[in-house]
Design a protein around this motif. Structure first.
Motif, PDB file in Angstrom:
ATOM      1  N   ASN A  11      -4.701  39.825  34.618  1.00  0.00           N
ATOM      2  CA  ASN A  11      -6.022  39.461  35.045  1.00  0.00           C
ATOM      3  C   ASN A  11      -6.940  38.462  34.062  1.00  0.00           C
ATOM      4  OD1 ASN A  11      -5.686  41.241  37.111  1.00  0.00           O
ATOM      5  ND2 ASN A  11      -6.856  42.973  36.035  1.00  0.00           N
ATOM      6  N   GLY A  12      -6.001  37.446  33.721  1.00  0.00           N
ATOM      7  CA  GLY A  12      -6.926  36.419  32.990  1.00  0.00           C
ATOM      8  C   GLY A  12      -6.868  36.931  31.413  1.00  0.00           C
ATOM      9  N   ILE A  13      -6.219  37.967  31.067  1.00  0.00           N
ATOM     10  CA  ILE A  13      -6.153  38.327  29.612  1.00  0.00           C
ATOM     11  C   ILE A  13      -4.763  37.945  28.966  1.00  0.00           C
ATOM     12  CG2 ILE A  13      -6.287  40.328  28.210  1.00  0.00           C
ATOM     13  CD1 ILE A  13      -8.119  41.622  30.364  1.00  0.00           C
ATOM     14  N   THR A  14      -4.534  37.305  27.912  1.00  0.00           N
ATOM     15  CA  THR A  14      -3.247  36.941  27.421  1.00  0.00           C
ATOM     16  C   THR A  14      -2.720  38.590  26.813  1.00  0.00           C
ATOM     17  OG1 THR A  14      -4.284  34.896  26.586  1.00  0.00           O
ATOM     18  CG2 THR A  14      -2.040  35.519  25.613  1.00  0.00           C
ATOM     19  N   SER A  15      -1.611  38.725  27.243  1.00  0.00           N
ATOM     20  CA  SER A  15      -0.659  39.895  26.853  1.00  0.00           C
ATOM     21  C   SER A  15       0.582  39.500  26.203  1.00  0.00           C
ATOM     22  CB  SER A  15      -0.473  40.648  28.145  1.00  0.00           C
ATOM     23  OG  SER A  15      -1.690  40.744  29.067  1.00  0.00           O
ATOM     24  N   PHE A  16       0.819  40.445  25.080  1.00  0.00           N
ATOM     25  CA  PHE A  16       2.113  40.579  24.425  1.00  0.00           C
ATOM     26  C   PHE A  16       2.725  41.691  24.436  1.00  0.00           C
ATOM     27  CE2 PHE A  16      -1.163  37.764  22.750  1.00  0.00           C
ATOM     28  CZ  PHE A  16      -0.497  36.638  22.357  1.00  0.00           C
ATOM     29  N   TRP A  17       3.959  41.716  25.055  1.00  0.00           N
ATOM     30  CA  TRP A  17       4.470  43.012  24.898  1.00  0.00           C
ATOM     31  C   TRP A  17       6.289  42.981  25.088  1.00  0.00           C
ATOM     32  CZ3 TRP A  17       8.165  42.588  29.513  1.00  0.00           C
ATOM     33  CH2 TRP A  17       7.637  41.704  30.324  1.00  0.00           C
ATOM     34  N   LEU A  18       6.489  44.184  24.895  1.00  0.00           N
ATOM     35  CA  LEU A  18       8.170  44.296  24.505  1.00  0.00           C
ATOM     36  C   LEU A  18       8.896  44.880  25.565  1.00  0.00           C
ATOM     37  CD1 LEU A  18       7.458  45.669  21.022  1.00  0.00           C
ATOM     38  CD2 LEU A  18       7.901  43.424  21.684  1.00  0.00           C
ATOM     39  N   GLN A 316       4.234  47.157  15.349  1.00  0.00           N
ATOM     40  CA  GLN A 316       2.990  47.138  16.028  1.00  0.00           C
ATOM     41  C   GLN A 316       2.101  45.999  15.326  1.00  0.00           C
ATOM     42  OE1 GLN A 316       1.746  50.003  18.399  1.00  0.00           O
ATOM     43  NE2 GLN A 316       0.092  48.388  18.625  1.00  0.00           N
ATOM     44  N   ASP A 317       2.123  46.094  14.186  1.00  0.00           N
ATOM     45  CA  ASP A 317       1.067  45.070  13.476  1.00  0.00           C
ATOM     46  C   ASP A 317       1.129  43.914  13.648  1.00  0.00           C
ATOM     47  OD1 ASP A 317      -0.156  47.349  12.094  1.00  0.00           O
ATOM     48  OD2 ASP A 317       0.629  47.088  10.137  1.00  0.00           O
ATOM     49  N   TYR A 318       2.517  43.239  13.839  1.00  0.00           N
ATOM     50  CA  TYR A 318       3.076  42.133  13.821  1.00  0.00           C
ATOM     51  C   TYR A 318       2.574  41.639  15.411  1.00  0.00           C
ATOM     52  CZ  TYR A 318       5.986  38.029  15.071  1.00  0.00           C
ATOM     53  OH  TYR A 318       6.494  36.925  15.430  1.00  0.00           O
ATOM     54  N   LEU A 319       2.459  42.559  16.346  1.00  0.00           N
ATOM     55  CA  LEU A 319       2.514  42.269  17.619  1.00  0.00           C
ATOM     56  C   LEU A 319       0.882  42.292  17.765  1.00  0.00           C
ATOM     57  CD1 LEU A 319       4.070  42.373  20.235  1.00  0.00           C
ATOM     58  CD2 LEU A 319       3.503  44.792  20.636  1.00  0.00           C
ATOM     59  N   ASP A 320      -0.025  43.016  17.218  1.00  0.00           N
ATOM     60  CA  ASP A 320      -1.320  42.832  17.084  1.00  0.00           C
ATOM     61  C   ASP A 320      -1.888  41.470  16.368  1.00  0.00           C
ATOM     62  OD1 ASP A 320      -1.476  45.221  18.414  1.00  0.00           O
ATOM     63  OD2 ASP A 320      -1.978  46.462  16.750  1.00  0.00           O
ATOM     64  N   GLN A 321      -1.014  41.088  15.342  1.00  0.00           N
ATOM     65  CA  GLN A 321      -1.411  39.979  14.679  1.00  0.00           C
ATOM     66  C   GLN A 321      -1.305  38.743  15.482  1.00  0.00           C
ATOM     67  OE1 GLN A 321      -2.961  40.079  11.491  1.00  0.00           O
ATOM     68  NE2 GLN A 321      -3.684  38.004  12.051  1.00  0.00           N
ATOM     69  N   ALA A 323      -1.594  38.596  18.577  1.00  0.00           N
ATOM     70  CA  ALA A 323      -2.876  38.653  19.632  1.00  0.00           C
ATOM     71  C   ALA A 323      -4.092  38.260  18.843  1.00  0.00           C
ATOM     72  CB  ALA A 323      -3.135  39.931  20.098  1.00  0.00           C
ATOM     73  N   ILE A 324      -4.302  38.651  17.639  1.00  0.00           N
ATOM     74  CA  ILE A 324      -5.543  38.312  16.860  1.00  0.00           C
ATOM     75  C   ILE A 324      -5.409  36.594  16.715  1.00  0.00           C
ATOM     76  CG2 ILE A 324      -6.972  38.425  14.805  1.00  0.00           C
ATOM     77  CD1 ILE A 324      -5.987  41.421  14.863  1.00  0.00           C
ATOM     78  N   ASP A 325      -4.239  36.012  16.095  1.00  0.00           N
ATOM     79  CA  ASP A 325      -4.204  34.805  15.772  1.00  0.00           C
ATOM     80  C   ASP A 325      -4.516  34.017  17.119  1.00  0.00           C
ATOM     81  OD1 ASP A 325      -3.500  35.277  13.361  1.00  0.00           O
ATOM     82  OD2 ASP A 325      -1.396  35.164  13.727  1.00  0.00           O
ATOM     83  N   SER A 326      -4.063  34.455  18.333  1.00  0.00           N
ATOM     84  CA  SER A 326      -4.077  33.571  19.578  1.00  0.00           C
ATOM     85  C   SER A 326      -5.628  33.290  19.807  1.00  0.00           C
ATOM     86  CB  SER A 326      -3.325  34.072  20.696  1.00  0.00           C
ATOM     87  OG  SER A 326      -4.010  35.321  21.093  1.00  0.00           O
ATOM     88  N   LEU A 327      -6.421  34.551  19.742  1.00  0.00           N
ATOM     89  CA  LEU A 327      -7.858  34.844  19.914  1.00  0.00           C
ATOM     90  C   LEU A 327      -8.724  33.888  19.284  1.00  0.00           C
ATOM     91  CD1 LEU A 327      -8.369  38.537  20.573  1.00  0.00           C
ATOM     92  CD2 LEU A 327      -8.484  36.733  22.408  1.00  0.00           C
ATOM     93  N   LEU A 328      -8.113  33.962  17.828  1.00  0.00           N
ATOM     94  CA  LEU A 328      -8.919  33.346  16.599  1.00  0.00           C
ATOM     95  C   LEU A 328      -8.532  31.659  16.472  1.00  0.00           C
ATOM     96  CD1 LEU A 328      -9.925  36.027  16.227  1.00  0.00           C
ATOM     97  CD2 LEU A 328     -10.524  35.113  14.017  1.00  0.00           C
ATOM     98  N   GLY A 329      -7.526  31.263  17.525  1.00  0.00           N
ATOM     99  CA  GLY A 329      -7.054  30.015  17.454  1.00  0.00           C
ATOM    100  C   GLY A 329      -6.140  29.618  16.335  1.00  0.00           C
ATOM    101  N   ARG A 330      -5.662  30.681  15.807  1.00  0.00           N
ATOM    102  CA  ARG A 330      -4.495  30.530  14.561  1.00  0.00           C
ATOM    103  C   ARG A 330      -3.153  30.224  15.037  1.00  0.00           C
ATOM    104  NH1 ARG A 330      -6.572  35.805  11.484  1.00  0.00           N
ATOM    105  NH2 ARG A 330      -8.905  35.040  11.197  1.00  0.00           N
ATOM    106  N   ARG A 331      -2.333  29.361  14.173  1.00  0.00           N
ATOM    107  CA  ARG A 331      -1.023  29.193  14.674  1.00  0.00           C
ATOM    108  C   ARG A 331      -0.378  30.627  14.043  1.00  0.00           C
ATOM    109  NH1 ARG A 331       3.907  27.236  13.699  1.00  0.00           N
ATOM    110  NH2 ARG A 331       3.801  27.278  11.348  1.00  0.00           N
ATOM    111  N   SER A 332       0.348  31.198  14.993  1.00  0.00           N
ATOM    112  CA  SER A 332       1.263  32.469  14.465  1.00  0.00           C
ATOM    113  C   SER A 332       2.743  31.816  14.174  1.00  0.00           C
ATOM    114  CB  SER A 332       1.335  33.494  15.447  1.00  0.00           C
ATOM    115  OG  SER A 332       0.350  33.966  15.824  1.00  0.00           O
ATOM    116  N   ARG A 333       3.152  32.480  13.170  1.00  0.00           N
ATOM    117  CA  ARG A 333       4.401  32.370  12.612  1.00  0.00           C
ATOM    118  C   ARG A 333       5.463  33.282  13.326  1.00  0.00           C
ATOM    119  NH1 ARG A 333       5.629  30.171   7.017  1.00  0.00           N
ATOM    120  NH2 ARG A 333       4.420  32.246   6.446  1.00  0.00           N
ATOM    121  N   ASP A 334       6.834  32.795  13.881  1.00  0.00           N
ATOM    122  CA  ASP A 334       7.593  33.459  14.505  1.00  0.00           C
ATOM    123  C   ASP A 334       7.936  34.458  13.402  1.00  0.00           C
ATOM    124  OD1 ASP A 334      10.750  32.775  15.001  1.00  0.00           O
ATOM    125  OD2 ASP A 334       9.572  33.641  16.458  1.00  0.00           O
TER     126      ASP A 334
END
Ligand SMILES: [Zn+2]
Length: 496
Positions: A11-18, A316-321, A323-334
């Motif tokens: 529904n327009g919300i970016t989702s990260f899942w396993l 889980q922390d990595y998964l949440d991070q 999401a937060i990086d994507s919301l705040l426009g930060r580059r996430s590292r793999d």
């Protein structure tokens, strides 16, 4: 094969899942946290979180909410359809937020007081505040006495502005459940503001907190490794060799895409504060000169591997991070990239990073412990008393007209010879020939406490409380003080 993270839109919300069957944890994350709160609204995200959890009741699945520097999160764990049901209810609560009554808000404020009575009533500052003042990331640490005075209109406006589909993300430790149906208002784009640091040279802050803490601004890409290597070296010198601390607690806060603040908290008993300060700073300076030991670098590698190197699941922390990086426009590292960096990093590289960061060193030191200017100087640190009452009576960037001669309202302390004077630009105390000043223009928040006290906090997060009962004609003083500040910075505070 390392488990990978799937990305899709719900529904327009970016989702990260396993890809994992069975029970799951699902988290709805909004890109708003304490760093977005102006000092006059400190605590508003937490109040909104509590309101939404209340509206979403009854919820029997294991669930909770949390506010961090960067985010507001709601989560549940259990059967996928139950988790989905809870998150759907939170999203529905966002849409009906305006319907809450003032009585319900008052009830939730008293729950917040029960959760952390100290934070609810007191202004305090921490390492992020010392560096940045009480706005941006500095807002994460100075308490939330403004919560008591927040209005329904303010909370509603806050929710309307930040709790939108564009500013939300989802994480799931399994596939998105078919029962998931989160509907949020589209909203307008949001932005996050961060002022530059207020302290730019190695400084020792006389802190109201006990113990010793070290803080550095470091490049985000090696913050994790640097943090662990420093922890190892500090434990080697201060715990194993000197026996003056038990642990080094560490916190890393992303300031922006490139920079993070790295905080290391030492825990000496009071009589060992000074040795811990000296040894702590000397350890850092020693590494700058001689380099990290191979063991310290190895321990940093091991820490990253233990955190991220699990083949069969994504933490889980990595998964949440992500999401937060994507919301705040930060580059996430793999995850693999982080592990590769840990394998490749050398002592020379890590030492170079510390060398370029050491100029940002802030040391917080127990204000009750004895410390001379010369001692601080020998550690390469300037002393900052961190007191809102300035000993220097010369205005900095404020108007420089002499006010000393004019007649200004003056109040006498009931039991001492101290006087308090209010001029158009400053508040002054005189005690046995000494004058201390608060420049009115430096005040960021005025707390009008229900007990009659006035709390002042300045743009660096330094604060004081004035008890009107201690002054002759205290009622008049209180009135004059409240008139001296712009109404938008005056907030209702609870009693101290
Ligand atoms: Zn809470």
């Amino acid at each position: 094969m390392m488990q990978s993270v799937n990305t899709s839109s719900h529904n327009g919300i970016t989702s990260f899942w396993l890809d994992r069957e069975g029970l799951c944890t699902g988290t709805l994350i909004f890109g708003v946290g304490m760093r977005d709160e102006p000092p006059t609204f400190a605590g508003i995200t937490h109040l909104v979180e509590h309101m939404l959890l209340r509206i979403a009741q009854p919820a029997t699945v294991v669930h909770g909410g949390t506010v961090t520097t960067d985010s507001l999160q709601f989560y549940a764990l259990g059967r996928p359809e139950d988790v989905a049901g809870f998150l759907n209810a939170i999203a529905a609560a966002v849409s009906t937020f305006e319907a809450v009554t003032d009585e319900v808000i008052a009830l939730e404020k008293s729950v917040l007081e029960a959760e952390d009575a100290h934070k609810f009533s007191t202004v305090s500052a921490g390492l992020l505040t010392y560096r940045y003042g009480p706005s941006g990331v500095g807002a994460a640490q100075f308490g939330a006495p403004a919560t008591a005075g927040l209005t329904k209109a303010e909370a509603t406006e806050w929710a309307r502005r930040w709790l939108t589909a564009a500013n939300a993300a989802l994480t799931f430790t399994g596939p998105l459940p078919s029962a998931l149906d989160i509907r949020l208002p589209a909203g307008k784009p949001v932005s996050h503001h961060q002022d530059p640091p207020l302290i730019t040279a190695p400084t020792l802050i006389r802190s109201r907190k006990q113990g010793v803490a070290l803080s550095l601004l470091v490049p985000s890409h090696d913050a994790g490794l640097l943090c662990e290597a420093l922890r190892y070296e500090l434990l080697t010198r201060l715990r194993h060799a000197a026996g003056i601390i038990y642990s080094v607690e560490n916190f890393t806060t992303a300031i922006d895409t490139d920079q993070s603040q790295l905080d290391l908290i030492l825990d000496p008993v009071r009589q060992n504060s000074m040795p811990a300060l000296r040894e702590g700073v000397n350890t850092l300076r020693g590494i700058v000169d001689a380099g990290f030991s191979e063991d310290a670098v190895q321990s940093a590698r091991h820490a990253v591997t233990a955190e991220l190197g699990w083949d069969d699941y994504v933490p889980q922390d990595y998964l949440d991070q992500l999401a937060i990086d994507s919301l705040l426009g930060r580059r996430s590292r793999d995850r693999q990239e982080l592990l590769d960096r840990a394998t490749a990093i050398s002592s020379a590289e890590l030492t170079k990073t510390l060398r370029t960061s050491i100029g940002s060193l802030i040391v917080a030191f127990d204000k009750s412990a004895k410390l001379s200017k010369a001692e601080a100087g020998s550690l390469g640190l300037a002393i900052d008393r961190y007191e809102i009452w300035q000993r220097n009576n010369t205005p900095k960037n404020h108007q420089s007209a002499a006010e000393g001669d004019a007649e200004h309202p003056t109040w006498r302390h009931k039991s001492t010879h101290t006087t308090l004077a209010l001029t158009p630009t400053r508040l002054m105390t005189h005690t046995s020939g000494k004058t201390k000043t608060i420049f009115l223009a430096d005040v960021a928040v005025v707390g009008d406490r229900s007990c009659g006290c006035i709390s002042l906090m300045d743009q660096r997060g330094r604060s004081c409380d004035l008890n009107m009962d201690e002054w002759k004609a205290g009622k008049k003083l209180r009135k004059k003080l409240l008139e001296a500040f712009p109404p938008e910075i005056i907030r209702s505070f609870p009693e101290e």
